[in-house]
Design a protein around this motif. Structure first.
Motif, PDB file in Angstrom:
ATOM      1  N   TRP A 214      -5.959   1.812  -7.474  1.00 44.50           N
ATOM      2  CA  TRP A 214      -6.528   2.055  -6.151  1.00 44.50           C
ATOM      3  C   TRP A 214      -6.423   0.830  -5.243  1.00 44.50           C
TER       4      TRP A 214
ATOM      5  N   GLU B 174      -4.018  -0.977  -4.203  1.00 44.14           N
ATOM      6  CA  GLU B 174      -2.965  -0.954  -3.182  1.00 44.14           C
ATOM      7  C   GLU B 174      -3.406  -0.114  -1.969  1.00 44.14           C
ATOM      8  N   ILE B 175      -3.985   1.034  -2.281  1.00 45.54           N
ATOM      9  CA  ILE B 175      -4.461   1.914  -1.200  1.00 45.54           C
ATOM     10  C   ILE B 175      -5.593   1.228  -0.439  1.00 45.54           C
TER      11      ILE B 175
ATOM     12  N   LEU C 268      -4.277  -1.268   1.920  1.00 44.77           N
ATOM     13  CA  LEU C 268      -3.703  -0.666   3.135  1.00 44.77           C
ATOM     14  C   LEU C 268      -4.799  -0.236   4.099  1.00 44.77           C
TER      15      LEU C 268
END
Lengths: 180, 187
Positions: A8, A10-11, A14
């Motif tokens: 999670w 990486e998300i 972002l």
């Protein structure tokens, strides 16, 4: 030993990036917490087509209704409107239409006049206050296609004008009361 | 505290100025960024998020005296969430992300890397938008509004366990969507 990476992360990174940029922009602008945003009161570009579509649909409905009313007024009734297929009329000159035999069928198809029951005409005469002898002689055996729809319409109009129907109803009521 | 109240009052139209007493307006103003981020999560674009945040504060300030909330931050977050859901019902989200030029100004990245980054963020936004409403609101409140599980539970009137379960399902769905989309883009 390989370090386990949170899928999670990486998300989340972002999302954090998006928030960071958006917040920088938000802080740079004037913010009046007690004031309702002005643009909400004005219809947006996305709302306007919906309104336009509604108005157009309404206008089309009104035009359609007006057209139907005009047709009815011109023709007098729905029965007198030609029942000849419009498509057949349009296509009757084409080669393929003739080849298929539809052209002949269309040509042979005649528009029957609105049938008038002779008893109905007699009934109208009664309504107008005339006796059967005064009225035109009606041949019960006469074929219905010989009836004149224009004449019937004229008589009907007259009957309506002179309140013949009301008088008829009164007569019927009187008869009914006597019988009772 | 009093200075903060006066500062807020100067920004408000006269009919919305509240009684001059020590209220928790500072607490409300302190969650301005969180409210904005929550609105960003629901709306999907900065312009709508700004309007929604402003509408949220307008509603909050006009109802504050009547409601007198025990927990002003949870209260205003709940107003923000309801405002966003109302707006979503009124019209569909426009969806476009923040302009790329503003990203470069924040992080000092190159336009090329930003273009790729923006595309990835767009995938995340689509993934969040594709979630069912009850999963999406929990995820947005957690990731954009940065609310604790208990705060989300309070705002949505759920148990903390339900919040955690929904959040877990929402994250898995977003990850799956993101991986599939990202894989398609790279191939």
């Amino acid at each position: 030993m390989k370090k386990q990476i949170d899928p999670w992360a990486e998300i989340a990174g972002l999302i954090a990036l998006e928030k960071k940029a958006a917040l920088a922009d938000f802080r740079a602008r004037e913010f009046a917490p007690g004031v309702l945003p002005a643009r909400r009161s004005v219809p947006t570009a996305e709302q306007r087509p919906v309104l336009r579509r509604t108005v157009l649909a309404l206008a089309a409905s009104i035009l359609f209704a007006a057209g139907l009313t005009a047709l009815w007024l011109l023709k007098g009734s729905w029965g007198s409107i030609s029942s000849e297929p419009v498509l057949a009329g349009l296509l009757s000159d084409t080669y393929l239409y003739h080849r298929s035999g539809s052209g002949e069928a269309a040509a042979s198809a005649t528009v029957a006049k609105a049938p008038v029951n002779p008893h109905f005409a007699a009934w109208i005469e009664v309504g107008l206050g005339r006796t059967a002898s005064e009225a035109e002689a009606v041949d019960p055996q006469a074929p219905v296609e010989r009836g004149d729809p224009l004449e019937v319409r004229r008589k009907l109009s007259r009957m309506i004008r002179e309140d013949a129907l009301e008088r008829l109803l009164t007569q019927f009521r009187g008869i009914h009361e006597k019988e009772a | 505290m009093q200075e903060a109240v006066l500062e807020i009052e100067t920004m408000m139209p006269p009919h919305l100025v509240l009684a001059r007493e020590p209220v928790d307006l500072q607490d409300l103003l302190a969650c301005r960024d969180r409210v904005y981020c929550l609105c960003l999560g629901f709306a999907g674009n900065a312009a709508d998020a700004r309007d929604l945040a402003q509408e949220t504060f307008a509603k909050a300030l006009s109802h504050y005296e009547a409601d007198r909330p025990e927990n002003p931050q949870a209260w205003i977050m709940r107003i923000a969430r309801n405002t966003c859901l109302d707006q979503a019902r009124r019209r569909k989200s426009r969806g476009p992300l923040h302009p790329i030029s503003e990203w470069t100004a924040v992080d000092g990245r190159t336009p090329e890397s930003e273009a790729g980054r923006e595309e990835e963020i767009a995938i995340v936004r689509r993934a969040i938008a594709a979630l069912p409403g009850r999963l999406r609101e929990v995820l947005v409140m957690r990731e954009y509004g940065e609310l604790a599980y208990q705060e989300i539970a309070l705002a949505l009137d759920l148990s903390a366990g339900t919040v955690m379960s929904r959040l877990n399902r929402a994250r898995r769905a977003v990850l799956k969507f993101y991986r599939e989309e990202h894989h398609e883009k790279t191939n």
